[in-house]
Write an enzyme that holds these catalytic residues in place. Structure first.
Site, PDB file in Angstrom:
ATOM      1  N   LYS A 205     -20.226  -0.220  -2.427  1.00 42.20           N
ATOM      2  CA  LYS A 205     -20.216  -1.641  -3.003  1.00 42.20           C
ATOM      3  C   LYS A 205     -21.781  -1.991  -2.768  1.00 42.20           C
ATOM      4  O   LYS A 205     -22.146  -2.170  -1.716  1.00 42.20           O
ATOM      5  CB  LYS A 205     -19.429  -2.373  -2.452  1.00 42.20           C
ATOM      6  CG  LYS A 205     -19.473  -3.916  -3.068  1.00 42.20           C
ATOM      7  CD  LYS A 205     -18.289  -4.760  -2.533  1.00 42.20           C
ATOM      8  CE  LYS A 205     -18.312  -6.302  -2.957  1.00 42.20           C
ATOM      9  NZ  LYS A 205     -17.368  -7.155  -2.344  1.00 42.20           N
ATOM     10  N   LYS A 258     -19.215   0.069  -7.244  1.00 47.12           N
ATOM     11  CA  LYS A 258     -19.221  -1.405  -7.711  1.00 47.12           C
ATOM     12  C   LYS A 258     -20.715  -1.726  -7.606  1.00 47.12           C
ATOM     13  O   LYS A 258     -21.198  -1.585  -6.399  1.00 47.12           O
ATOM     14  CB  LYS A 258     -18.262  -2.076  -6.982  1.00 47.12           C
ATOM     15  CG  LYS A 258     -18.327  -3.521  -7.464  1.00 47.12           C
ATOM     16  CD  LYS A 258     -17.399  -4.221  -6.357  1.00 47.12           C
ATOM     17  CE  LYS A 258     -17.492  -5.835  -6.846  1.00 47.12           C
ATOM     18  NZ  LYS A 258     -16.930  -6.512  -5.907  1.00 47.12           N
TER      19      LYS A 258
HETATM   20  C1  PBG Z   1     -15.523 -10.134  -2.581  1.00 46.00           C
HETATM   21  C2  PBG Z   1     -15.811  -9.423  -3.845  1.00 46.00           C
HETATM   22  C3  PBG Z   1     -16.718  -9.793  -4.704  1.00 46.00           C
HETATM   23  C4  PBG Z   1     -16.519  -9.152  -5.812  1.00 46.00           C
HETATM   24  C5  PBG Z   1     -15.403  -8.635  -5.779  1.00 46.00           C
HETATM   25  N1  PBG Z   1     -14.879  -8.740  -4.276  1.00 46.00           N
HETATM   26  C6  PBG Z   1     -17.955 -10.824  -4.686  1.00 46.00           C
HETATM   27  C7  PBG Z   1     -19.175 -10.317  -3.521  1.00 46.00           C
HETATM   28  O1  PBG Z   1     -18.908  -9.265  -2.827  1.00 46.00           O
HETATM   29  O2  PBG Z   1     -19.645 -11.136  -3.372  1.00 46.00           O
HETATM   30  C8  PBG Z   1     -17.280  -9.071  -6.944  1.00 46.00           C
HETATM   31  C9  PBG Z   1     -16.791  -8.909  -8.463  1.00 46.00           C
HETATM   32  C10 PBG Z   1     -17.138  -9.218  -9.666  1.00 46.00           C
HETATM   33  O3  PBG Z   1     -18.458  -9.793  -9.576  1.00 46.00           O
HETATM   34  O4  PBG Z   1     -16.585  -9.210 -10.700  1.00 46.00           O
HETATM   35  N2  PBG Z   1     -16.052  -9.552  -1.504  1.00 46.00           N
END
Ligand code: PBG
Length: 335
Positions: A205, A258
């Site tokens: 991520k 992601k």
């Molecule tokens: C929470 C999380 C996030 C997303 C999914 N889980 C945001 C972040 O890390 O700030 C992003 C999902 C999206 O942008 O559609 N940790």
């Protein structure tokens, strides 16, 4: 045969196989299937609440009754799974609502599993929506900066995952990017008797600007600083393989990359190297870019959405997490 005829092959003409829709479908190497779509949904307390997210056309924060309604519609369209995010009424420095037995996600999961038993309910496991400061772990204030504490956060994440499983979640999806959280969650789930609850780990991520609209949807923007001390640097692809290897060793059942579209090389490398079930999250910013351009007539929404998702599958993703899941299911059905 003389040597001159050996060197003269009949001409290969790639356009032969592109002559008709049926022929093109016959030789298509990849296709989108409804079976692998996952729809993210946002739940908050209340009744009859449909609070639109301004930066994500068509996406709403939903109260549990409306959540069931939308989840049922998605399920009818053929979408097999939803990914739940909670927006709690109360935030604090210990993310208490993340693991409260009657927290918003826990209540929503119970309701969804009661009303729609065949819908797979996956829960996002993170602390940012529940922390007053909006970070994904416990924060310690130091002299000149704040530090996100790794190991103390693991306990809260594991507690959250167990509370989701206890409510009936079919799968848990940790998105916090703390080190060692998959092992902590697996151990806690097993200890509580949830040996069969799979973990979908947000393994690679990235710290991404494409999460912008989501932070409006989940009300989870960090109040100070950013997430670069725990989420990955966009410059790195080899590091993603180390992250994935660790998560698999720790017991992840499915690994996620992601965002998706800007990280196709990472999806490809992960799938090639590990061959394990691989998910890709077409994040909020990817969705909103297409929506914004389509609203101006600059892009064809359907064509751009389907092409992007097909590209993500071509890179190697199995599961596709997308805010467009219901529209995609309907488009695929219409043919
Ligand atoms: C929470 C999380 C996030 C997303 C999914 N889980 C945001 C972040 O890390 O700030 C992003 C999902 C999206 O942008 O559609 N940790």
């Amino acid at each position: 045969m003389d040597s001159s005829s050996l060197g003269r092959f009949p001409e290969y003409r790639p356009r032969r196989l592109r002559q008709s829709p049926a022929l093109r479908r016959l030789v298509a190497e990849n296709r989108l299937v409804t079976d692998q779509l996952v729809l993210p949904l946002f739940v908050r307390a209340g009744r009859r609440v449909r609070h639109p997210v301004s930066s994500m056309p068509g996406v709403c924060q939903l109260s549990p009754d409306e959540l069931v309604r939308d989840a049922a519609a998605a399920h009818r369209a053929g979408v097999p799974a939803v990914l739940l995010f909670g927006i709690p009424d109360r935030k604090d420095a210990r993310a208490s609502e993340a693991y409260a037995a009657k927290g918003i996600v826990q209540r929503a999961v119970r309701l969804l599993k009661r009303e729609l038993p065949t819908l797979l309910v996956i829960t996002d496991v993170c602390l940012c929506e529940y922390m007053s400061h909006g970070h994904c772990g416990i924060v310690k204030a130091l002299e000149d900066h704040a530090s996100i504490l790794n190991d103390p956060s693991l306990k809260l994440l594991a507690q959250s995952a167990v509370s989701h499983a206890d409510a009936g979640a079919d799968m848990v999806a940790p998105s916090d990017m703390m080190d060692g959280r998959v092992a902590a969650i697996r151990t806690a789930l097993d200890g509580a008797g949830f040996l069969d609850t799979p973990i979908l780990s947000y393994a690679a991520k990235y710290a991404s600007s494409f999460y912008g609209p989501f932070r409006e949807a989940a009300e989870s923007a960090p109040k100070f600083g950013d997430r670069r001390s725990y989420q990955m640097d966009a410059a790195n692809a080899r590091e993603a393989l180390r992250e994935v290897a660790l998560d698999l060793q720790e017991g992840a059942d499915i690994v996620m990359v992601k965002p998706a579209l800007a990280y196709l090389d990472v999806i490809y490398r992960v799938k090639t190297q590990f061959g394990c079930p691989t998910a890709a999250y077409a994040v909020s910013g990817e969705f909103s870019m297409i929506q914004a351009a389509a609203a101006r007539g600059w892009l064809d929404e359907r064509a751009a959405t389907l092409e992007s998702l097909l590209a993500i599958r071509r890179a190697g993703a199995d599961l596709l997490i997308t805010y467009a899941a219901v529209a995609v299911a309907q488009w695929l059905r219409a043919g």
